[in-house]
Structure formats: C-alpha cells, structure tokens
Design an enzyme around this catalytic site. Structure first.
Site: not given
Ligand code: NOJ
Length: 774
Positions: A305
C-alpha cells in the site's frame, strides 16, 4: 429461467463459490484448486515468454519493474526526467495519472517511453482507485452491499471498467474485501459489510465485473483484492491503527473473502499497511507467502500500500529503508507503491546475499505474467475514445442506488409519499451534488450529479408546487441555526416532512473515522424543532456508515438509509420515496444503538450466559435499595443498551409484506460431503410488486471450538407481484459448515445444526434442525 430454477442455480453458484473458498483453506486440498487466473495464464507459452524477457533484463531493470510510482510526484519536474526513468527501466507502473480532458492522450504518451523507447519495451501498468465508479458514480461499496445483488454489483463494476479503461487505466485498487465490523472506522464505507459470505460473494462479483470475460481485452480492468489482511480489525475503529486478530478468527472471517476474489480471477492483492498481531502486512511472510502463494497458489502479484514499505520504520518494525526493502521483499512483496526503498537498496541486498536473486526473479515473473495476461504487450495503448456517463451507465447507477436503499422504519406507512401531499424537503443533505457521490471519487464530478430537487420537479410536473424546500443547515456538521426559521416555515406549510440528514462524504473514507457516530452538527436540534410541529417526519440518511440515532429514532415515523448513492441519487430517491419502486435493501452491517455497544455483529458467540430479552437488568429498573449483585439476573448485556442492536444485520423493510411458509429440508441426516436441499415458500401478501432478500442462516450447536450463534450460508432475491408465491430453493453443501478447530485445521464436524430461513439475522420464525452423522 423460472424462479425455482433460478434460485437453485443462483444458490448453487454461491455455494460453489463458498465451497471453493472453504476447501482451499484445507491443507489436503491445497494445490487442487483451479482459479481462472491460474488455469488460463500459467501456461508454458507465457512462462517461456517470461523466461526470455527475464534473460534479457539487467538486475536494475528487474528492480525497476518492482517500482510503482505516483505520477503526482513528478508533476513539477520536466517531462524529460520522468521519461528518462521510464526509458531506462526504473519504473514498472504508475498510479494516479490524472485524467485531463484537454489531453486524453496523456497515458499513451507516457506509455510510449516504455514501449517504444526502452530497450526491452516492457509496458507500464497504470493503476488507480476506481472504487465505485469512474465518471458514473455508483453507491459506495457498503451501499452496494445492501442490495445483496451480485449481478447488479458485477454490472456496476463492468461500467466502471469500461469508463476507466477508455481513459487509459487498466488496473484498479478494488475490491476492498476487508470485513467491516466497526462503523466508527471511516473505511467501513468501502467495505462490503460485516459478513464473510456476503463479502465473498459480492467481492467475487466485483472482480468479474472489473475484469470482464477476458483479461486481455482492452476494456478489462485488472482487480486488486485489498488490504491483505486484517485491516478491518483496527482497534477502536481508528484508521491505520493496530489490529489484533486471533488466528482462528482470521482464517474463518477475514481471509475467505480474499480467497473468493482470487478464485474469481483477481490479478493482484494489496498488502495492508496496518499491522496484524505485531507484524505490518507489508512484511507478513505468513500471509503473503505461506497462505497466498504456497497454500492458495496465487500466481498474481502483491503490491504494497501507499508508502507502507517505508512506514514500517514508523511501526518500529525495521530500522531504516534498507531493512524495510529487505523485510518486505523477503516476505513476498512484489511491487512497491510510492516509496523507493526497493529501488534504492535491493541491488546491495542481493550483492550481500540478504535477498535472493530467485526472489527478485519470482516477483518480476509475477508482474510480467500479469502484464502479459492483461494483453499489455499486444495492446499497450488505450483507445483514447473516452465514453463516459452514457445513458445505460446512468440507468445502471440509478438501479444500483434504488437497490441499495434500506427502509428501516415505516410507522403507519408514512412512505411511500403521494404526489398530492405537500412535502417539506429539509436538511443539509437534500440537494448535494458533491456529497451524494461519497468517498473515493477521483473523477466523479458534482456537475454530473442528478440531484433531488430537479428530479422531484420533473417527477411531480404540475404538482411540483407541493414541494417546500428549505435546507435548514448548510452542511451536515454545521451548528449554525440561522436557517431553522425557514425550515420550520416550510414544514408548517406541509403535510409531511422529509429530512435529509446524515454525514458529508468526507466523514467516512480513508483517515476519516469517528468515535461518535451520531448525527453531527445541529441536525438533532433541528429535528427536535420540527418534531414539535406534530407532523409525520421521514428521515432519509445519506451517510457512509450507520449513524447512531439515540433521541432521534423515536421522533421520526420513517427512516430510510440511502448511503451515498452516487451520480443518480436524485431520480433514485424520488422513485423510492414516491413508491414507483419498493425498497428492497437489507443491512450488510449491524446498526448499533451507540458507539458504546461496539463491537456488535450478528455472528457473535453465545457466551456462557446468553442474553435474552427477559434475562437482563435495565439500568432504570435497578432499585436503589437493592444491592444484591445477582438480582435480577446476570447475562451478557449492557445495562443501558441490552443485547440487541438498533437494527440487525440483514434487516430491511418493504412497502409490501412477505409471508414465509413451508420450510422443508429434504433430509434430516447428512454425511460429510452430502448436500442438503432446503426450500421455502415466499408469498407477497401486500399490494405492491417488490423484491425480498431471503436469507439462510445456520448454527452449529456444539463444536470443538465455540461456534457463532448464526452464520449466513446462502441468500436469494425473489421478486413477487401482489398475491404471488414462489418457492425458493437452496442447496447447502456440508463443506460450507467447516471451520478451524483447536488445531487450526479446517474441519466439518458431525453433530446437530439449527437452520433458519429468515427475513434478517434475528428472525427465527422458520427454523429446522439437521444432523451431520459419522
Ligand atoms: C492507500 C489506501 O489504503 C489504498 O486503499 C489505496 O488503494 C492506495 N492508497 C492508493 O491510492
């Protein structure tokens, strides 16, 4: 297909899905499960092609493939430096390349650097958060889950895929299949609810919709199951917080939805940036390697993530970025999102033998396999023929919104409204083109929203003078009471008040958790004032979570949860409020009375002192003179809230009534491996055509470990005209009754089971029992 067959086939599909999901977790079955992604893409030809590419790649280029960069980082630099990084193979893909309506070719121009100007021509992958629509916004995922309609959800994801791919995006960070049991958690809005079976079924449907029939088709949007794993368990519902989940609960509740969406063909998995039992998801080897690869034989890739590789330093899990790169790669991470720890350190780590060359090759193999499967080598460029907000997309979004609405209270049939009634439309969320779209909308725009007032005007035509609109409060958190006067005036002129309250979109979603889930701002104050007029009040909630309604619920005659419905909120609300359509949504999450009741979910354990309505002390009933500890009764309750939530999981009313009768089981005794056929008759005894979501729950009465009081095992939607009756049939394979025992082995235990076919998780009218015998 008649309803009987439809129900059987539908039940089959769901049960089959769940069966796979359960069986695949059993050691003995590991290696036998076949996923579409596995069978289709793990072919020798593709692997040979990958071998050939790998043979030509330098170590730097391999490490470069493992880097997913945020386009935004580069926006102030000149294009030449980005182009150079791409050409030299230091980047494998981008997220967040913005759509620029003046420049629809942006994606393709970036892709040229990789495909035509780099030595090996390996295409970039473009990812984005296409969560509940791209330009045509659908209800938030929790709202979609309230439809309990996999076909609808699949179709919505297909629409999103068509729009997003036409803009140049080929990979979405969805579906989120974290179990959402805590409505304080802002990201509950993104979940498919609290239940393992419902989330598994609907998550799989989303994957099918995003990816379509053929992953290599230019309108296929590769899916990403996130966040692996346990993110839904963050303590106190506070985003990014620690999650501590016992392994049995992890295996039985949190992991099966991931298995289900992988079996549905999801190409990628995103590790969670939260920690689970002391280990950040980004470096959890048990999850990413032992379960995902070794046990489930997942052949896709794992992306971290946002910045989560580096955040392991903050977690106190690694000392620095070198350590972070080593731990995440060795645990099974393939693609680093945003940060550059891998790019900066892997070469040295390999040189020193701290990360193996094999691990790098395996990560790159997975990424190349996905790119090949997605057809990116053959068709790296998007069509540039953007097609947004087409009429059938809008109609699909409207249908999804209608199916997502959950009617929770309807005293004296205050709903539906009639055109003849004078209606006061009041509240901060009545006419809200932006807020109706909900969280996680990058490309959704308020200007495209179809809102309530124009929809009312066009529906009512000549009768539109019957609407008296006054906002009352400028936004959901406002405490400015200046608008009250106008609102009260509008209400006085009307027969019925419809109050649009709840929460703005920003109060849910990532990083937006609340400790108190009541109506924010002065909404309750305004409702109190309106209640003094003694007119019927309908409260329509637009919110990303269930809001606690202490002191509110008893003042309103009608209550409908509309979530954040998306682009077509207005026309959808009008159709349901005026009875053109009956509401059919059912809660995908338990609705608490207060935050203090949390955690509250339907598939809890019995405890040694199970609560019932007649065995607990209410706080008001305690005699100040009585001090005897055990009087009256000791059961697992809260003195102030009892044991029941405000509304149970699966609950939702209709404008008609349904009679359930004739529950039949084709056998009372089964062997492990048998299938139980269950049927029940559902009759529409009211005066409107409507859809009922029929739910099948089971309780395993005695287990090697204690078992939940109820578990959803199947459901079906049945549409009936007035007076019509249909038989709904379910097939229940004994494998769906498996769980992890004391040894953490997946098992189906012989013994007695109780079964209900119900309107919701607390409806026990139609019950039976069966035994699994040895
Ligand atoms: C953080 C988030 O937790 C995740 O769900 C998301 O896809 C990513 N950022 C990318 O934006």
């Amino acid at each position: 297909m008649n309803q009987k067959n439809h129900s059987r086939v539908f039940g089959n599909k769901l049960l089959w899905l769940f069966l796979i999901c359960c069986l695949a977790s059993i050691k003995v079955h590991a290696g036998q499960n076949e996923t579409p992604f596995l069978t289709h893409y793990l072919d020798p030809k593709t692997e040979k092609k990958i071998d050939a590419i790998l043979a030509q790649m330098s170590l730097e280029q391999k490490i470069g493939q493992m880097s997913l960069r945020d386009w935004g980082e580069f926006k102030h630099e000149n294009m030449d430096s980005v182009a150079e990084e791409i050409r030299s193979g230091r980047i494998g893909g981008f997220l967040n390349v913005p759509r620029n309506s003046d420049d629809p070719k942006a994606f393709n121009r970036i892709q040229i650097f990789a495909v035509e100007e780099s030595r090996l021509g390996i295409p970039l992958i473009f990812g984005h958060d296409v969560i509940h629509g791209y330009k045509t916004i659908f209800p938030i995922p929790l709202g979609q889950a309230a439809s309990w309609d996999p076909e609808l959800i699949e179709h919505g994801a297909r629409v999103a895929a068509k729009e997003a791919t036409s803009a140049g995006i080929r990979w979405t960070f969805a579906p989120m299949v974290d179990i959402g049991r805590d409505p304080r958690w802002g990201r509950v809005a993104e979940t498919l609810g609290e239940d393992v079976f419902l989330a598994s079924t609907l998550g799989a449907a989303m994957v099918k919709g995003f990816q379509g029939e053929d992953l290599s088709s230019p309108d296929s949007l590769a899916a990403c199951a996130k966040h692996f794993a346990g993110y839904g368990g963050v303590e106190g519902g506070r985003d990014y917080n620690t999650a501590n989940i016992p392994m049995r609960q992890l295996y039985d509740h949190h992991l099966p939805p991931f298995k289900a969406v992988i079996d549905a063909g999801a190409v990628s998995v995103m590790s969670s940036y939260s920690e689970l039992n002391g280990i950040p998801g980004t470096a959890d080897r048990h999850l990413m390697t032992e379960i995902l690869r070794d046990k489930w034989e997942f052949t896709g890739f794992v992306v971290s993530d946002w910045n989560s590789v580096m955040e392991m330093v903050e977690h106190g899990f690694v000392a620095d970025d070198r350590d972070a790169a080593k731990r995440s790669t060795n645990a099974g991470g393939d693609f680093e999102m945003h940060s550059t720890a891998l790019g900066n350190n892997l070469k040295d780590l390999i040189a020193k033998g701290e990360v193996s060359q094999d691990r790098i090759d395996s990560a790159v193999r997975r990424l190349l396999r996905a790119k090949i499967a997605m057809g990116l080598f053959e068709t790296p460029y998007s069509s540039e023929g953007e097609e947004f907000l087409k009429e059938d997309y809008l109609q699909a979004s409207k249908k999804a919104a209608i199916e997502s609405f959950v009617l929770l209270k309807n005293k004296q049939n205050v709903l539906p409204l009639s055109k003849k009634q004078k209606v006061a439309i009041i509240g901060p969320l009545a006419e809200v083109p932006y807020q109706q779209l909900g969280t996680w909308i990058y490309e959704g725009e308020a200007k495209d929203s179809h809102t309530l007032l124009p929809a009312l005007n066009s529906y009512l035509g000549k009768m539109k003078g019957n609407i008296n609109y006054a906002q009352g409060l400028p936004y959901s958190r406002s405490t400015d009471t200046k608008g009250f006067k106008k609102a009260i005036k509008a209400a006085k002129k009307s027969d019925v008040i419809v109050f649009f309250g709840g929460e703005e979109a920003i109060l849910t979603g990532e990083g937006h958790s609340r400790g108190d889930m009541s109506l924010p701002g002065a909404q309750q104050l305004l409702l109190d004032e309106l209640a003094k007029l003694n007119k019927p009040i309908v409260l329509v909630l637009l919110s990303g979570r269930p809001n606690t309604l202490e002191g509110v619920l008893d003042k309103v005659d009608g209550l409908m949860m509309a979530w954040h419905p998306g682009t077509m909120a207005g026309p959808a609300l009008v159709d349901v409020l005026y009875g053109e359509q009956s509401p059919s949504g059912k809660l995908p999450i338990t609705w608490p009375k207060s935050s203090g009741q949390l955690p509250v979910y339907y598939d809890h354990k019995a405890t040694g002192r199970p609560p019932a309505d007649d065995n607990y002390t209410r706080i008001q009933e305690i005699d100040p003179a009585v001090t005897w500890q055990h009087d009256p009764g000791n059961s697992s309750n809260h003195l102030d809230y009892g044991h029941r939530p405000e509304f149970p999981f699966g609950y939702g009313l209709s404008y008609t009534d349904f009679k359930y009768s004739g529950l039949k089981l084709d056998s009372q005794k089964l062997l492990v491996g048998d299938t139980l056929n269950v049927s029940i008759q559902i009759k529409n005894t009211g005066r409107r055509t409507a859809t009922e979501v029929v739910q099948l729950y089971v309780r395993d009465l005695v287990g090697d470990v204690t078992r939940p009081v109820k578990e959803l095992k199947a459901f079906d939607r049945v549409t009936l005209s007035p007076g019509q009756m249909k038989t709904v049939e379910f097939e229940l394979d004994t494998a769906t009754l498996s769980f992890h025992n004391q040894e953490l082995e997946k098992t189906v235990e012989p013994g007695r089971f109780k079964l209900w076919v119900s309107r919701h998780s607390q409806d026990e009218e139609n019950a039976s029992e069966f035994d699994i015998i040895e």
